[in-house]
Design an enzyme around this catalytic site. Structure first.
Site, short mmCIF file in Angstrom:
data_model
loop_
_atom_site.label_atom_id
_atom_site.label_comp_id
_atom_site.label_asym_id
_atom_site.label_seq_id
_atom_site.Cartn_x
_atom_site.Cartn_y
_atom_site.Cartn_z
N GLU A 261 -12.71 7.78 -23.68
CA GLU A 261 -11.40 8.19 -24.18
C GLU A 261 -10.47 7.01 -23.96
O GLU A 261 -10.04 6.77 -22.83
CB GLU A 261 -10.90 9.43 -23.42
CG GLU A 261 -11.81 10.62 -23.51
CD GLU A 261 -11.76 11.31 -24.88
OE1 GLU A 261 -10.80 11.05 -25.63
OE2 GLU A 261 -12.69 12.07 -25.18
N CYS A 295 -1.36 8.18 -24.04
CA CYS A 295 -2.29 7.62 -25.03
C CYS A 295 -2.00 8.13 -26.44
O CYS A 295 -2.46 7.54 -27.41
CB CYS A 295 -3.73 7.93 -24.64
SG CYS A 295 -4.09 9.68 -24.55
P1 NAP Z 1 -7.55 1.18 -16.86
O1 NAP Z 1 -6.89 0.03 -16.23
O2 NAP Z 1 -8.52 0.92 -17.96
O3 NAP Z 1 -8.23 2.00 -15.66
C1 NAP Z 1 -8.86 3.24 -15.91
C2 NAP Z 1 -9.84 3.52 -14.79
O4 NAP Z 1 -10.93 2.60 -14.86
C3 NAP Z 1 -9.23 3.35 -13.39
O5 NAP Z 1 -9.73 4.35 -12.54
C4 NAP Z 1 -9.75 1.99 -13.00
O6 NAP Z 1 -9.79 1.75 -11.62
C5 NAP Z 1 -11.14 2.06 -13.56
N1 NAP Z 1 -11.83 0.77 -13.61
C6 NAP Z 1 -11.30 -0.46 -13.74
N2 NAP Z 1 -12.29 -1.39 -13.76
C7 NAP Z 1 -13.45 -0.73 -13.63
C8 NAP Z 1 -14.81 -1.12 -13.57
N3 NAP Z 1 -15.19 -2.40 -13.68
N4 NAP Z 1 -15.75 -0.18 -13.42
C9 NAP Z 1 -15.41 1.13 -13.32
N5 NAP Z 1 -14.13 1.56 -13.37
C10 NAP Z 1 -13.16 0.65 -13.53
O7 NAP Z 1 -6.47 2.18 -17.47
P2 NAP Z 1 -5.10 2.67 -16.87
O8 NAP Z 1 -4.13 1.53 -16.86
O9 NAP Z 1 -5.34 3.44 -15.63
O10 NAP Z 1 -4.68 3.71 -18.01
C11 NAP Z 1 -4.09 3.32 -19.21
C12 NAP Z 1 -5.05 3.36 -20.36
O11 NAP Z 1 -5.71 4.63 -20.42
C13 NAP Z 1 -4.32 3.23 -21.68
O12 NAP Z 1 -5.02 2.37 -22.55
C14 NAP Z 1 -4.32 4.65 -22.22
O13 NAP Z 1 -4.18 4.77 -23.61
C15 NAP Z 1 -5.64 5.15 -21.75
N6 NAP Z 1 -5.66 6.61 -21.72
C16 NAP Z 1 -6.43 7.27 -22.64
C17 NAP Z 1 -6.43 8.66 -22.67
C18 NAP Z 1 -7.28 9.43 -23.63
O14 NAP Z 1 -7.49 10.62 -23.41
N7 NAP Z 1 -7.77 8.82 -24.69
C19 NAP Z 1 -5.64 9.36 -21.76
C20 NAP Z 1 -4.86 8.65 -20.85
C21 NAP Z 1 -4.88 7.27 -20.83
P3 NAP Z 1 -8.65 0.88 -10.91
O15 NAP Z 1 -7.39 1.66 -11.11
O16 NAP Z 1 -9.11 0.83 -9.49
O17 NAP Z 1 -8.63 -0.46 -11.58
#
Ligand code: NAP
Length: 487
Positions: A261, A295
């Site tokens: 997602e 998002c």
């Molecule tokens: P993010 O930086 O991509 O992080 C998401 C999750 O992935 C966090 O728990 C992060 O941990 C983890 N992560 C990072 N590197 C990883 C790795 N190498 N292996 C496994 N996990 C890893 O996203 P965010 O800044 O939290 O959220 C914003 C993004 O989420 C936006 O692009 C938004 O559109 C999207 N989003 C999508 C939806 C949907 O339903 N489509 C809903 C909400 C948000 P850390 O925090 O420890 O880095």
């Protein structure tokens, strides 16, 4: 000893270790701060998990998977209903923690808690509907002496990785369906906002979830994420977050079930016959809810040229009436972004857009982690505010003359989840619903409308699978055929 919370912070999680592994809470060799994005105060320190913790969590989750699969669907439903009951009773504490760790305004945090209660209840109900169908084996020569059916079975251990912006409900969208389907879960919440997830885990365990069925790893995804998703013992990775992280995870996970997602750059069309006031107010709310960290938040609005000026002026007026400031104050409409660096990113994107010819209609000046709700017009297509996911409180307006041109412009991005049109014309609504390349098209609503029961996911590059409880339960299940040969 974990740090004590400041007096005004929700006193939780800091007083205890934050890794839930093999049925017990444990501390880590190193810890990281969780800070309030609004005032920078320390809320808690949580453990930083390591690849060794991942190994322990997976060993436990394999045990938990057998325990979950052995529960009847009625028992799984009862656990989820009990959790929902406890969450509803504890809503104020959860909302305060969401606001403290994400900066989301308290009204939005309170709404998130009530949605999470609903997501858990929907999951409980889906557990009791986990039934297959009989198969018409006699429909084809060679099948006459056979009869049978298919059933749904759990996939196994699911790695659930969640972002910061809806730290409770997005965790529920993974845990609820996973447990309903009989899986165990290793949950990795975002490092900026892990505390609500810890509180949710406590409720699930208190509600009777088998202790090994939920392992929780706090810390930085970059430190242990690859070890988690690459493990052959992980049957499925369910990820919500940014496209770049999704790409890293998909590469590391290899061949296994993956649900992604990702983000979006949502477009709304406002036709000449739309109710200007309703459309402008809905777009202002849809663009700036959660300080734009949504998002499905509105990022680009295509307005028919005949009503463009009236729409812009109304949306600017509505936006300028929004209260920006302390997210704990119930009167506040827009709080901080998750970090100062994110507000700085918005400021840099604004400077770039202005240098390329965009005009700021309102907003545009950063104050610490707060970036005010900002409306642009005349933004060129190559500006980042137009072509990339902003995930911040900015929106761009564009006049259009022809509906098909507006649909084509709306579609001219890589990532889409929802799109929307405001119109009084049934014909144009159907036309746009067919033409807009998105996973959901809202008619006379902004793109940020979502009901937790509806199928939800992405439509373009990189998105895989669907959430929305019933649909996630299917993604988190295998179908198994049972065939009886009478001959
Ligand atoms: P993010 O930086 O991509 O992080 C998401 C999750 O992935 C966090 O728990 C992060 O941990 C983890 N992560 C990072 N590197 C990883 C790795 N190498 N292996 C496994 N996990 C890893 O996203 P965010 O800044 O939290 O959220 C914003 C993004 O989420 C936006 O692009 C938004 O559109 C999207 N989003 C999508 C939806 C949907 O339903 N489509 C809903 C909400 C948000 P850390 O925090 O420890 O880095």
């Amino acid at each position: 000893m974990l740090a004590q919370p400041p007096a005004h912070a929700p006193a939780h999680a800091v007083v205890r270790p934050s890794l839930h592994i093999a049925g017990a809470w444990r501390d880590g060799a190193t810890r990281m701060d969780v800070r309030n994005p609004y005032d920078g105060s320390l809320i808690a320190q949580v453990a930083c998990a390591t690849p060794a913790d991942v190994d322990d969590a997976i060993a436990s989750a394999l045990v938990g998977q057998r325990a979950m699969a052995a529960l009847t669907t009625g028992e799984r439903a009862a656990i989820l209903h009990r959790t929902a009951d406890m969450l509803a009773a504890d809503a104020a504490r959860f909302a305060a923690m969401i606001t403290a760790e994400t900066g989301k305004i308290i009204r939005a945090a309170t709404k998130e808690v009530s949605r999470a209660v609903n997501t858990l209840r929907l999951s409980a109900e889906e557990a009791t509907r986990l039934s297959g169908e009989t198969i018409a084996f006699d429909s084809f020569p060679g099948g006459e002496t056979r009869h049978g059916f298919y059933v749904y079975e759990p996939v196994g251990v699911i790695a659930a990785i969640t972002p910061f912006n809806d730290p409770l409900n997005l965790a529920c969208h993974k845990l609820g369906p996973a447990f309903a389907a009989g899986n165990s879960v290793i949950l990795k919440p975002a490092d900026q906002a892990p505390l609500t997830a810890i509180m949710l885990a406590e409720l699930l365990l208190a509600a009777g979830l088998p202790a090994d069925a939920l392992n929780l790893l706090t810390g930085r995804g970059g430190d242990f994420g690859t070890a988690l998703v690459a493990s052959p013992d992980i049957a499925m990775v369910s990820f919500t977050g940014g496209a770049r992280t999704g790409e890293t995870i998909a590469r590391a996970a290899g061949i296994k079930r993956i649900a992604m997602e990702l983000g979006a750059n949502a477009a709304v069309i406002v036709a000449a016959d739309a109710d200007i006031g309703k459309a402008a107010d809905a777009c202002a709310s849809g663009a700036f809810w959660a300080a734009g960290q949504n998002c499905i938040g509105v990022q680009r609005i295509f307005v028919h040229q005949s009503i463009y000026a009236a729409f812009r002026d109304r949306m600017v007026a509505t936006t300028e009436a929004m209260v920006v400031g302390d997210p704990m104050d119930p009167a506040t409409d827009i709080g901080p972004m998750i970090a100062v660096g994110e507000a700085e990113r918005m400021a840099a994107w604004t400077d770039e857009a202005v240098a390329l010819g965009a005009r700021v209609c309102t907003g545009g000046r950063r104050d610490g982690a707060i970036f005010p709700p900002t409306i642009f017009e005349q933004a060129p297509p190559d500006a980042r505010i137009v072509r990339q996911e902003a995930f911040g409180p900015i929106v761009s307006l564009f006049p259009y003359a022809d509906l098909d041109d507006a649909i084509a412009a709306a579609n001219a991005v890589d990532h889409a989840i929802h799109a929307a049109i405001f119109t009084a014309s049934l014909r144009d609504a159907h036309h746009a619903a067919r033409g807009l390349q998105a996973a959901g098209v809202m008619i006379n609503d902004s793109t940020d409308y979502r009901l937790d029961a509806m199928p939800f996911g992405g439509a373009r590059r990189g998105n895989m699978g669907r959430e929305g409880v019933r649909f996630a339960v299917r993604e988190m299940s295998h179908t198994k055929v049972v065939c009886f040969h009478e001959g």
